[in-house]
Design a protein around this motif. Sequence first.
Motif, PDB file in Angstrom:
ATOM      1  N   ASN A 167     -27.555 -26.029  24.889  1.00 15.48           N
ATOM      2  CA  ASN A 167     -26.865 -26.431  23.651  1.00 15.48           C
ATOM      3  C   ASN A 167     -27.519 -25.888  22.387  1.00 15.48           C
ATOM      4  O   ASN A 167     -27.197 -26.335  21.288  1.00 15.48           O
ATOM      5  N   ARG A 245     -19.516 -25.747  30.473  1.00 15.44           N
ATOM      6  CA  ARG A 245     -19.353 -27.192  30.277  1.00 15.44           C
ATOM      7  C   ARG A 245     -20.694 -27.896  30.094  1.00 15.44           C
ATOM      8  O   ARG A 245     -20.788 -28.897  29.375  1.00 15.44           O
ATOM      9  N   TRP A 268     -18.321 -21.845  19.094  1.00 10.68           N
ATOM     10  CA  TRP A 268     -19.485 -22.047  19.955  1.00 10.68           C
ATOM     11  C   TRP A 268     -20.282 -23.281  19.531  1.00 10.68           C
ATOM     12  O   TRP A 268     -20.796 -24.017  20.386  1.00 10.68           O
ATOM     13  N   ARG A 270     -19.061 -26.016  18.123  1.00  6.25           N
ATOM     14  CA  ARG A 270     -18.333 -27.216  18.567  1.00  6.25           C
ATOM     15  C   ARG A 270     -18.460 -27.427  20.075  1.00  6.25           C
ATOM     16  O   ARG A 270     -18.733 -28.544  20.541  1.00  6.25           O
ATOM     17  N   THR A 271     -18.274 -26.359  20.839  1.00  9.40           N
ATOM     18  CA  THR A 271     -18.199 -26.513  22.289  1.00  9.40           C
ATOM     19  C   THR A 271     -19.553 -26.632  22.963  1.00  9.40           C
ATOM     20  O   THR A 271     -19.694 -27.336  23.970  1.00  9.40           O
ATOM     21  N   GLN A 275     -20.947 -30.249  22.174  1.00 12.37           N
ATOM     22  CA  GLN A 275     -20.356 -30.608  23.460  1.00 12.37           C
ATOM     23  C   GLN A 275     -18.993 -31.276  23.295  1.00 12.37           C
ATOM     24  O   GLN A 275     -18.631 -32.199  24.042  1.00 12.37           O
ATOM     25  N   ASN A 276     -18.242 -30.813  22.311  1.00 11.95           N
ATOM     26  CA  ASN A 276     -16.888 -31.313  22.056  1.00 11.95           C
ATOM     27  C   ASN A 276     -15.912 -30.270  22.587  1.00 11.95           C
ATOM     28  O   ASN A 276     -15.573 -29.314  21.906  1.00 11.95           O
ATOM     29  N   GLN A 277     -15.482 -30.453  23.835  1.00  7.68           N
ATOM     30  CA  GLN A 277     -14.662 -29.446  24.509  1.00  7.68           C
ATOM     31  C   GLN A 277     -13.293 -29.995  24.896  1.00  7.68           C
ATOM     32  O   GLN A 277     -13.161 -31.160  25.263  1.00  7.68           O
ATOM     33  N   THR A 278     -12.308 -29.105  24.826  1.00 10.14           N
ATOM     34  CA  THR A 278     -10.960 -29.417  25.297  1.00 10.14           C
ATOM     35  C   THR A 278     -10.677 -28.593  26.554  1.00 10.14           C
ATOM     36  O   THR A 278     -11.436 -27.681  26.903  1.00 10.14           O
ATOM     37  N   ASP A 281     -10.653 -24.767  26.092  1.00 12.69           N
ATOM     38  CA  ASP A 281     -11.820 -24.076  25.526  1.00 12.69           C
ATOM     39  C   ASP A 281     -12.448 -23.062  26.469  1.00 12.69           C
ATOM     40  O   ASP A 281     -12.949 -22.027  26.027  1.00 12.69           O
ATOM     41  N   LEU A 282     -12.441 -23.340  27.770  1.00 10.97           N
ATOM     42  CA  LEU A 282     -13.057 -22.387  28.702  1.00 10.97           C
ATOM     43  C   LEU A 282     -12.331 -21.051  28.656  1.00 10.97           C
ATOM     44  O   LEU A 282     -12.979 -19.995  28.593  1.00 10.97           O
ATOM     45  N   ALA A 285     -13.251 -19.286  25.565  1.00  8.93           N
ATOM     46  CA  ALA A 285     -14.616 -18.759  25.667  1.00  8.93           C
ATOM     47  C   ALA A 285     -14.628 -17.461  26.473  1.00  8.93           C
ATOM     48  O   ALA A 285     -15.255 -16.470  26.082  1.00  8.93           O
TER      49      ALA A 285
END
Length: 337
Positions: A167, A245, A268, A270-271, A275-278, A281-282, A285
């Motif tokens: 992170n 993730r 980057w 945010r995700t 660690q705020n992922q939808t 997002d993958l 990315a």
Amino acid sequence: MPGLTNTAAAARKPDMSALAALVDSDLKRVNALILDRMQSPVALIPQLAGHIIAAGGKRLRPMLTLAAAKLVGYRGERHLALSAAVEFIHTATLLHDDVVDASDLRRGLATANAVWGNKPSVLVGDFLFSRAFQLMVEDGSLEVLRILSNASAIIAEGEVLQLVTANDLSTTEEAYLQVIGAKTAVLFAAASQIGAVVAERPEEEVQALARFGQSLGMAFQLVDDMLDFSAREAELGKAVGDDFRDGKMTLPIVLALKAADETERAFWHRTLEEQNQTDADLEHAIGLLRKHGTLEATRERARFYAEDAAAALSIFPDQPIRRALLDVVEFCLQRGY
């Protein structure tokens, strides 16, 4: 790649079949020893250990010990128990890693922690580490004990370093390479060099095999980290995108960050940092990694290490086991899982 490819080799897909055939009889004995030494009157221990050991993998690390011993003409049997020790060290780290990463899949099967929970997985990992050290002590060589115990300590340092850099968008390529050199490559190096140590070969050969293993391990992990964004789940044996993730700062992401504009950097941040992922997002990315060519750049870094691994074997005479090890180098580079 020096010593690696020729027209005939380029026409076929590299694999580990030649190496597996050459060490097959030894590997059968190692597997029997693994099964024997993972037994315990505490029933949960062989159940859980058997789950992850039977889940397979190609036994690459113990095969390196067996192959190195064969390469230098070793005629004894010490390499068998030490190959089992190497596999126990590796399996213990897998059990602990899956707990740290909260992984549910490994090699396409449920992880031990998903089946039995975190506490038993950690404790059985400790048991396997202890079994590995019992095997080393029984071997009686302080040099072997030094190499494998040092590798075990460095692996733990690498895992902690990976935890520290997770992170963290300021992670550098140098820091990433330090992580994979410790958590992965050092055991490849130790597994390879002890094959020459038990044969009491000259230091030049011991160091050549250590270099071979270290560089092979670097190439292996670089490709592994690339595949987390590019393989199919059925091939990878775990969920694609797990590293993303988990916020792991692997080389594809480190390189993408170097090339990122302000909007991409915010993504980057945010995700990975927050660690705020939808669910979308993958894929986004992966699109950024492809845009900046970082997956191919990661494979090119792996090729650099693969070439060094091949070059390290150049001091040994041409023979079937050397050619089989060169096949393994190319397999690690080109594998799709």
